[in-house]
Structures are given as structure tokens and as C-alpha cells.
Design a protein around this motif. Structure first.
Motif, mmCIF file in Angstrom:
data_model
loop_
_atom_site.group_PDB
_atom_site.id
_atom_site.type_symbol
_atom_site.label_atom_id
_atom_site.label_comp_id
_atom_site.label_asym_id
_atom_site.label_seq_id
_atom_site.Cartn_x
_atom_site.Cartn_y
_atom_site.Cartn_z
ATOM 1 N N ASN A 137 0.538 4.075 -2.860
ATOM 2 C CA ASN A 137 0.275 5.488 -2.530
ATOM 3 C C ASN A 137 1.349 6.397 -3.106
ATOM 4 O OD1 ASN A 137 -2.036 4.830 -1.119
ATOM 5 N ND2 ASN A 137 -1.004 4.713 0.860
ATOM 6 N N LYS A 139 0.818 -1.205 0.000
ATOM 7 C CA LYS A 139 0.000 0.000 0.000
ATOM 8 C C LYS A 139 0.852 1.255 0.000
ATOM 9 C CE LYS A 139 -4.230 -1.809 2.084
ATOM 10 N NZ LYS A 139 -5.204 -1.689 3.197
ATOM 11 N N ARG A 144 0.720 6.781 -6.807
ATOM 12 C CA ARG A 144 -0.387 7.701 -7.089
ATOM 13 C C ARG A 144 0.039 9.157 -6.879
ATOM 14 N NH1 ARG A 144 -3.672 3.571 -4.751
ATOM 15 N NH2 ARG A 144 -3.452 4.511 -2.681
ATOM 16 N N GLU A 145 0.793 9.395 -5.816
ATOM 17 C CA GLU A 145 1.264 10.759 -5.535
ATOM 18 C C GLU A 145 2.172 11.250 -6.654
ATOM 19 O OE1 GLU A 145 1.476 14.280 -3.410
ATOM 20 O OE2 GLU A 145 0.200 12.529 -3.113
#
Length: 398
Positions: free
Chosen positions: A87, A83, A90-91
Motif C-alpha cells: 500500500n 500489505k 502504491r501511494e
């Protein structure tokens, strides 16, 4: 056998198909073709999961071990490394949006607020011409005040008004990016202004022909062409060139021309159509223009669409004039101020200006149509060389 670091770089290449343990949960899974992938088995929240660490041999043994160590440290911290990696991706993806894409998306969301949905391109042009060629391919998250300063410095003093618009549009783009969840510096444009300093150039008003000389120019527009007729109607009504160029047959009802709200600068309320009173001379011009109309538009261009914004201006340029068509609105406004006692609200409404605050406009239900008709009749008398007596407005009546 060693508990960790069981594999060697050379040995990994020669291994056959199957799963091969390096230790501490790191595995090399190879296929028949000699290729493979690195997999790390970890226990997260009491459940065993497999985390891919890259393809073999593109990712070396040393790199796979390094990535595995990072993942193990995240597990020891009580977090899920899968995860955490997702994340981070995505950032990174959010912050890789380039300014060009953000600017186009910002423009799309604002079209409903712009006159004619921004078709004329005036909102986007300052960005397209002066910003995007230099900053358009940069990730919006990386743009700072020095980038903006260097971009706009060449025009900051020479084309101050254009630079101001470009800076304002760019500020809106950064706010749009922030609304999308991107990490941007919302103060970058203000910091850039501080670095650039105050512009030396002062914006100049569009040159206008003094109202005393308008009759002479008007009388020279006597050829009955689309350009001559358009200029005549522009002078007599005081409207802006955009609604005039797009005047359509269905906008005329008797002696009233209703300009749609979306064609009026500063009028975005769907109920804010603008009524223009028509007098004998303007009705005659419209009747003559009907002979040139195409698809209901009274001032068509030679090829397609309607006449361009520059068509009327070029006529004045060819005559050696510095004045421009938009300046005739100033001619009319000066005439009103110097030769009539028209109340401020009536005079401003004649130019299509929004007068008063929201509350005041809510209680005032008139658009002074008949008062404006009387004034435009007098203005027409002046422009056409007839006697234009001084108009006295008494109790709101002409």
C-alpha cells in the motif's frame, strides 16, 4: 547458540549456498554465486508467510535486522506487513506523477469539449509555454502555492490575460490529479493568487477599424489572392477567423453557409451548427475562391493545409495598421447598434453569440436567418460603397 543475531557481517559474506538463520524468523538465503536475499518468516492471521527484505549484499545485515524489526512491530499491531508495504508503494507511486504527465492526460480528457479537439493548441499553450518548463518535472503532489507564485510572477502583471489562463489551466490539472486519487492541494492556485495580488494590467480589446472606414479598406482588397478574398468574406459575414479559414465546399448549400458546431466558439452541442446567410457579394467571393481551392478548402495555404491565423493579420501589419481581422466583428456590431434598430437577439446572433439561457433557447427555435440576411445585405451595401440606408426592424422583420 544465540536465539537472535546469530550471523555476523563478515561471516555472512563467507557463508556458502543455502539458508542461514539469523534468528527470530530472519534468514539469509544464498546461491552458488555468493549472492543472496534476506527473508523474514512471519505468522499472519494464523498463516506463515515469507517477506523479502532485499538483496544481499546490497542490503547489509544491520539494515536487514532493522527492516525485520519494523515488520515484526506491524505484525504485533495485528496488521500484514506485506500489505502495508504494498500500500505504501502504491501511494508513493501515485504521488510521483509529474505535472507534465498530468497536464497531458488532462488535456486528452478535455479535447472533446474544445473547438476542433484542441488541435490549434490554444488550451494547452499557456501551460506548455509558461508552466511546464518550470514545474513540469515536479511531482504534482508536491506543488504548492509558492511554486505557482514563483512560476507565474514574471508574467502576472505584464501578461495578465495569459497568466490568468495559465492559472486556470493549472487549477484544472490539479483537479484532474485529485480525480485520479493523487494527494494534491486543490487550493494551491487560489493561495497563489492571494500571494501574487491583483494584476495591474487590464486586458485590452482587439483593435477594430471604425465601421465608417471599413469601405475604404475593403476596396483595397482587389487583387483576388487567397488572403484578399478571405479578408473580404470575413468582413462581410462577421464570422471568426477559424471557421472562415476552414470553410469547405461541402459547407455551402445555395445561399447558406453552415459552419459546423465544433468550429464555433462556445457551441459544443452537436446540433448547434451555425447558418450564415450569403448575399450576392459573398456568393461572388466564394465563386472566385473556388479557383484557389484545394481538397475542397477554399482558402489553402501555399504549402499545405489552410491559411494560418496570422496571414490576414500580417497583411494589415504591413500596411501599418494597428487593427486586426477579428476587430471587424466589432465594426459590424457597432454598425448594427448605430445605424439599425435590430433587436439585441438578432444582432448578437449575427456574430454567432449564444443568446439567452438554456430554457429560453429551448423554446426559441429560430436563428433569425432571414432577418440576418436582410441586415447583412445592408452591411454589404455599406462596405462595398453603395448606399447603406438605415435599417428599421419592425415586428422582427427588416
Amino acid at each position: 547458540m544465540r536465539a537472535t543475531n546469530r550471523l555476523s557481517a563478515k561471516g555472512a559474506v563467507s557463508l556458502g549456498p543455502g539458508k542461514h538463520a539469523d534468528g527470530a524468523g530472519l534468514w539469509l538465503v544464498k546461491d552458488e554465486g555468493g549472492r543472496g536475499k534476506w527473508v523474514l518468516r512471519v505468522t499472519i492471521y494464523g498463516k506463515r508467510r515469507e517477506m523479502g527484505l532485499g538483496a544481499f549484499p546490497a542490503v547489509s545485515l544491520a539494515e536487514a535486522r532493522k527492516n525485520a524489526d519494523v515488520a515484526r512491530s506491524i505484525v504485533r499491531a495485528g496488521l500484514d506487513p506485506i500489505k502495508v508495504r504494498e500500500n505504501a508503494k502504491r501511494e508513493a507511486a501515485r504521488n510521483l506523477h509529474i505535472l507534465n504527465d498530468i497536464a497531458l492526460d488532462c488535456f486528452e480528457t478535455r479535447k472533446a469539449e474544445l473547438k476542433g479537439d484542441g488541435v490549434a493548441g490554444r488550451w494547452f499553450s499557456p501551460l506548455e509555454i509558461h508552466v511546464l518548463p518550470k514545474l513540469g518535472k515536479m511531482p504534482v503532489a508536491e506543488i504548492d502555492q509558492t511554486d505557482i507564485r514563483d512560476c507565474l510572477k514574471p508574467i502576472w502583471h505584464e501578461k495578465a490575460e495569459t497568466a490568468r489562463k495559465a492559472m486556470n489551466r493549472l487549477s484544472l490539472c490539479l483537479k484532474h490529479a485529485a480525480a485520479l486519487g493523487l494527494q494534491v492541494d486543490l487550493q494551491a492556485t487560489e493561495k497563489a493568487r492571494a500571494l501574487l495580488g491583483k494584476p495591474r494590467h487590464k486586458p485590452e480589446n482587439i483593435p477594430a477599424l471604425p465601421w465608417q472606414y471599413v469601405p475604404e479598406f475593403y476596396s483595397s482588397l482587389n487583387e483576388g489572392t487567397v488572403t484578399h478574398l478571405a479578408l473580404r468574406l470575413l468582413i462581410l459575414t462577421g464570422v471568426r477567423s477559424n471557421p472562415l479559414r476552414f470553410i469547405h465546399e461541402n459547407q455551402i448549400d445555395g445561399d447558406v453557409w453552415t459552419v459546423p458546431a465544433e468550429a464555433m466558439k462556445g457551441r459544443r452541442d452537436a446540433t448547434a451548427d451555425f447558418r450564415v446567410p450569403l448575399v450576392q457579394e459573398t456568393l461572388a467571393i466564394i465563386e472566385e475562391a473556388r479557383a484557389h481551392s484545394r481538397d475542397g478548402f477554399m482558402f489553402p495555404s501555399v504549402r499545405k493545409g489552410v491559411i494560418s491565423d496570422a496571414t490576414m493579420a500580417r497583411l494589415m501589419e504591413r500596411r501599418g495598421m494597428t487593427e486586426r481581422p477579428h476587430g471587424f466583428r466589432s465594426s459590424l456590431r457597432d454598425w448594427l447598434a448605430e445605424t439599425t434598430d435590430a433587436p439585441h437577439d438578432v444582432a448578437e446572433t449575427m456574430l454567432g453569440h449564444v443568446v439567452g439561457g438554456t430554457v429560453e433557447r429551448a423554446y426559441r427555435r429560430t436563428d433569425f436567418l432571414e432577418q440576418r440576411r436582410a441586415l447583412l445585405a445592408r452591411w454589404t451595401q455599406h462596405v462595398t460603397g453603395q448606399k447603406g440606408a438605415v435599417v428599421k426592424m419592425v415586428g422582427g422583420q427588416a
